[in-house]
Design an enzyme around this catalytic site. Sequence first.
Site, PDB file in Angstrom:
ATOM      1  N   ASP A  33      55.539-116.881 -85.499  1.00 19.83           N
ATOM      2  CA  ASP A  33      55.368-115.801 -85.996  1.00 19.83           C
ATOM      3  C   ASP A  33      56.230-115.468 -86.992  1.00 19.83           C
ATOM      4  O   ASP A  33      56.110-116.077 -88.375  1.00 19.83           O
ATOM      5  CB  ASP A  33      55.561-114.612 -84.883  1.00 19.83           C
ATOM      6  CG  ASP A  33      54.628-113.407 -84.945  1.00 19.83           C
ATOM      7  OD1 ASP A  33      54.570-112.922 -86.054  1.00 19.83           O
ATOM      8  OD2 ASP A  33      54.324-112.950 -83.697  1.00 19.83           O
ATOM      9  N   LYS A  81      58.252-118.376 -71.864  1.00 18.08           N
ATOM     10  CA  LYS A  81      57.447-118.647 -70.977  1.00 18.08           C
ATOM     11  C   LYS A  81      56.228-119.234 -71.753  1.00 18.08           C
ATOM     12  O   LYS A  81      55.385-120.037 -70.847  1.00 18.08           O
ATOM     13  CB  LYS A  81      57.082-117.584 -69.962  1.00 18.08           C
ATOM     14  CG  LYS A  81      58.082-116.952 -68.991  1.00 18.08           C
ATOM     15  CD  LYS A  81      57.659-115.921 -68.272  1.00 18.08           C
ATOM     16  CE  LYS A  81      58.740-114.976 -67.896  1.00 18.08           C
ATOM     17  NZ  LYS A  81      58.362-113.564 -67.365  1.00 18.08           N
TER      18      LYS A  81
HETATM   19  C1  PRP Z   1      57.128-115.627 -78.568  1.00 19.09           C
HETATM   20  C2  PRP Z   1      56.745-117.105 -78.925  1.00 19.09           C
HETATM   21  C3  PRP Z   1      57.873-117.440 -79.572  1.00 19.09           C
HETATM   22  C4  PRP Z   1      58.200-116.551 -80.352  1.00 19.09           C
HETATM   23  C5  PRP Z   1      57.775-116.391 -81.806  1.00 19.09           C
HETATM   24  O1  PRP Z   1      57.954-115.563 -77.440  1.00 19.09           O
HETATM   25  O2  PRP Z   1      56.500-117.613 -77.783  1.00 19.09           O
HETATM   26  O3  PRP Z   1      59.033-117.843 -78.915  1.00 19.09           O
HETATM   27  O4  PRP Z   1      57.751-115.291 -79.895  1.00 19.09           O
HETATM   28  O5  PRP Z   1      58.336-115.495 -82.660  1.00 19.09           O
HETATM   29  P1  PRP Z   1      59.105-115.563 -83.937  1.00 19.09           P
HETATM   30  O6  PRP Z   1      58.451-116.598 -84.862  1.00 19.09           O
HETATM   31  O7  PRP Z   1      58.762-114.247 -84.753  1.00 19.09           O
HETATM   32  O8  PRP Z   1      60.429-115.775 -83.560  1.00 19.09           O
HETATM   33  P2  PRP Z   1      57.746-114.138 -76.433  1.00 19.09           P
HETATM   34  O9  PRP Z   1      59.129-113.598 -76.869  1.00 19.09           O
HETATM   35  O10 PRP Z   1      56.956-113.379 -76.471  1.00 19.09           O
HETATM   36  O11 PRP Z   1      58.160-114.813 -75.217  1.00 19.09           O
HETATM   37  P3  PRP Z   1      57.306-115.607 -74.049  1.00 19.09           P
HETATM   38  O12 PRP Z   1      57.017-116.862 -74.490  1.00 19.09           O
HETATM   39  O13 PRP Z   1      58.209-115.467 -72.814  1.00 19.09           O
HETATM   40  O14 PRP Z   1      56.015-114.728 -73.803  1.00 19.09           O
END
Ligand code: PRP
Length: 180
Positions: A104, A44
């Site tokens: 991340d 999202k």
């Molecule tokens: C977050 C962000 C990325 C992911 C990055 O999503 O939006 O999709 O984590 O992390 P990584 O580089 O370690 O893979 P999240 O899971 O928080 O979902 P959201 O966007 O629905 O809040």
Amino acid sequence: MDYRDNIEKVLITAEELAQMVDNLAAQISRDYADKDLLLVCILKGSMIFTGELMQRLTIPSQVDFMKVSSYGSGTTAGVLKVHLDLKRDDLDSKDILIIEDCIDTGRTLGGLSRYLKGKGCRSVKTCALLDKPSRREITFAPDYVGKEIPNEFVVGYGLDYDEDYRSLPYIAVLKPECYN
Ligand code: PRP
């Protein structure tokens, strides 16, 4: 309750965000002028960024949505779980730009890029508003980045803590007591 009471500091102001998105939109408009651009918004967290970016493009674009998560360990890309997939039959003619709020470990974008390339899209590139390179666990470099930030937990402009704070118009760090 006022969310602003929970803010320790504003890391990126609304004005700076607008400038960052302007710059990204200008680069993308130039690079995709002769392509068939499909923005893929990763839900999202990327919803606000995608909308703001799309409005500033000076070239035609379409938008679609995916929801994914990834997990893994070590330096391998790990497993991508697709919760919401693209449902279209024209991907072979589309130049995909994946729009992400924050990178991340790199596992999500690394895994998703590979997944979409496997679907036969004409091209697949990535654009992230924020990047935390110090958190990287796999080798991954996005094609477009708004700003590199230190390893701090940030909220706002679509990014959440426990599903809250997405509506803040800036990027902020919360007071430590909010995480308990
Ligand atoms: C977050 C962000 C990325 C992911 C990055 O999503 O939006 O999709 O984590 O992390 P990584 O580089 O370690 O893979 P999240 O899971 O928080 O979902 P959201 O966007 O629905 O809040």
